[in-house]
Design a protein around this motif. Structure first.
Motif, short mmCIF file in Angstrom:
data_model
loop_
_atom_site.label_atom_id
_atom_site.label_comp_id
_atom_site.label_asym_id
_atom_site.label_seq_id
_atom_site.Cartn_x
_atom_site.Cartn_y
_atom_site.Cartn_z
N MET A 37 0.89 -1.16 0.00
CA MET A 37 0.00 0.00 0.00
C MET A 37 0.92 1.21 0.00
O MET A 37 1.46 1.59 1.03
CB MET A 37 -0.91 0.00 1.23
CG MET A 37 -1.91 1.14 1.21
SD MET A 37 -2.91 1.27 2.72
CE MET A 37 -3.68 -0.31 2.81
N ASP A 38 1.14 1.77 -1.17
CA ASP A 38 2.02 2.92 -1.29
C ASP A 38 1.29 4.17 -0.82
O ASP A 38 0.11 4.37 -1.11
CB ASP A 38 2.47 3.10 -2.74
CG ASP A 38 3.31 1.92 -3.23
OD1 ASP A 38 4.01 1.32 -2.39
OD2 ASP A 38 3.28 1.63 -4.42
N VAL A 54 -5.08 2.18 -3.20
CA VAL A 54 -5.88 1.00 -2.87
C VAL A 54 -6.65 0.55 -4.13
O VAL A 54 -7.87 0.50 -4.12
CB VAL A 54 -6.85 1.27 -1.69
CG1 VAL A 54 -6.10 1.38 -0.38
CG2 VAL A 54 -7.68 2.52 -1.92
N PRO A 55 -5.93 0.21 -5.20
CA PRO A 55 -6.61 -0.12 -6.45
C PRO A 55 -7.41 -1.42 -6.34
O PRO A 55 -6.97 -2.38 -5.73
CB PRO A 55 -5.46 -0.28 -7.45
CG PRO A 55 -4.29 -0.67 -6.61
CD PRO A 55 -4.49 0.06 -5.31
N VAL A 99 -4.44 -6.18 3.56
CA VAL A 99 -3.22 -5.40 3.59
C VAL A 99 -3.42 -4.28 4.61
O VAL A 99 -4.52 -3.75 4.76
CB VAL A 99 -2.87 -4.84 2.18
CG1 VAL A 99 -3.94 -3.92 1.67
CG2 VAL A 99 -1.52 -4.16 2.18
N GLN A 100 -2.35 -3.96 5.36
CA GLN A 100 -2.42 -2.92 6.39
C GLN A 100 -1.23 -2.01 6.27
O GLN A 100 -0.15 -2.43 5.86
CB GLN A 100 -2.42 -3.52 7.79
CG GLN A 100 -3.64 -4.32 8.13
CD GLN A 100 -3.58 -4.86 9.55
OE1 GLN A 100 -2.52 -4.94 10.16
NE2 GLN A 100 -4.73 -5.21 10.09
N ASN A 120 -11.21 6.59 -7.49
CA ASN A 120 -10.31 6.05 -8.52
C ASN A 120 -9.13 5.28 -7.94
O ASN A 120 -8.00 5.41 -8.41
CB ASN A 120 -9.81 7.17 -9.44
CG ASN A 120 -10.92 7.82 -10.22
OD1 ASN A 120 -11.91 7.17 -10.56
ND2 ASN A 120 -10.78 9.09 -10.52
N GLY A 121 -9.36 4.51 -6.90
CA GLY A 121 -8.31 3.68 -6.32
C GLY A 121 -7.32 4.41 -5.43
O GLY A 121 -6.29 3.87 -5.07
N VAL A 122 -7.64 5.66 -5.07
CA VAL A 122 -6.77 6.43 -4.17
C VAL A 122 -7.59 6.88 -2.97
O VAL A 122 -8.62 7.54 -3.10
CB VAL A 122 -6.17 7.67 -4.88
CG1 VAL A 122 -5.32 8.48 -3.92
CG2 VAL A 122 -5.35 7.24 -6.09
#
Length: 141
Positions: A37-38, A54-55, A99-100, A120-122
């Motif tokens: 998780m960038d 978080v795509p 994921v954490q 949009n996945g962010v």
């Protein structure tokens, strides 16, 4: 936070990189398989703005917890059953599971005023600093 590693010609094991590159397709490295998780964290005056990738994860499957100056983001992606048309699966890289990511900030967060938006996945978190967290210079007596 680069994902590249630097080659050192002065390494104590000069052929280690060669052997690792040769064996990379054979062995499955655990950290290559672990989901990431960038995040980006910026400070803008009296607030922090945290953006996390978080795509493919629905916003109902994301949990954000704030405890003082620590922010914990948890995301759960369910495995979807796929119908095979024809052929065998050669490689499967799409992640499913949990994921954490935890981040400790310099100032406590005002939990009541914090906001979260996922688009949009962010995931974008606006985290105002707590009123009592202003820097204070003490006079020495």
């Amino acid at each position: 936070m680069s994902r590249l590693t630097q080659y050192s010609p002065f390494s104590s094991e000069p052929f280690a990189d060669v052997f690792q590159a040769f064996l990379r397709p054979i062995r499955q490295n655990g950290e290559d398989q672990a989901p990431r998780m960038d995040i980006d964290v910026t400070e803008a005056g009296d607030k922090y703005v945290l953006k996390a990738d978080v795509p493919g994860i629905d916003k109902k499957d994301i949990t954000v917890q704030i405890d003082g100056n620590t922010v914990m983001i948890s995301a759960n992606k369910e495995k979807h059953s796929e119908t095979k048309e024809a052929g065998n699966v050669i490689r499967r890289e799409r992640f499913w599971g949990q994921v954490q990511r935890s981040v400790s900030l310099a100032s406590p967060i005002d939990e009541a005023a914090a906001k979260a938006v996922c688009e949009n996945g962010v995931l974008t978190l606006t985290l105002p600093k707590s009123a009592g967290s202003r820097n204070k210079t003490l006079q020495i007596e």
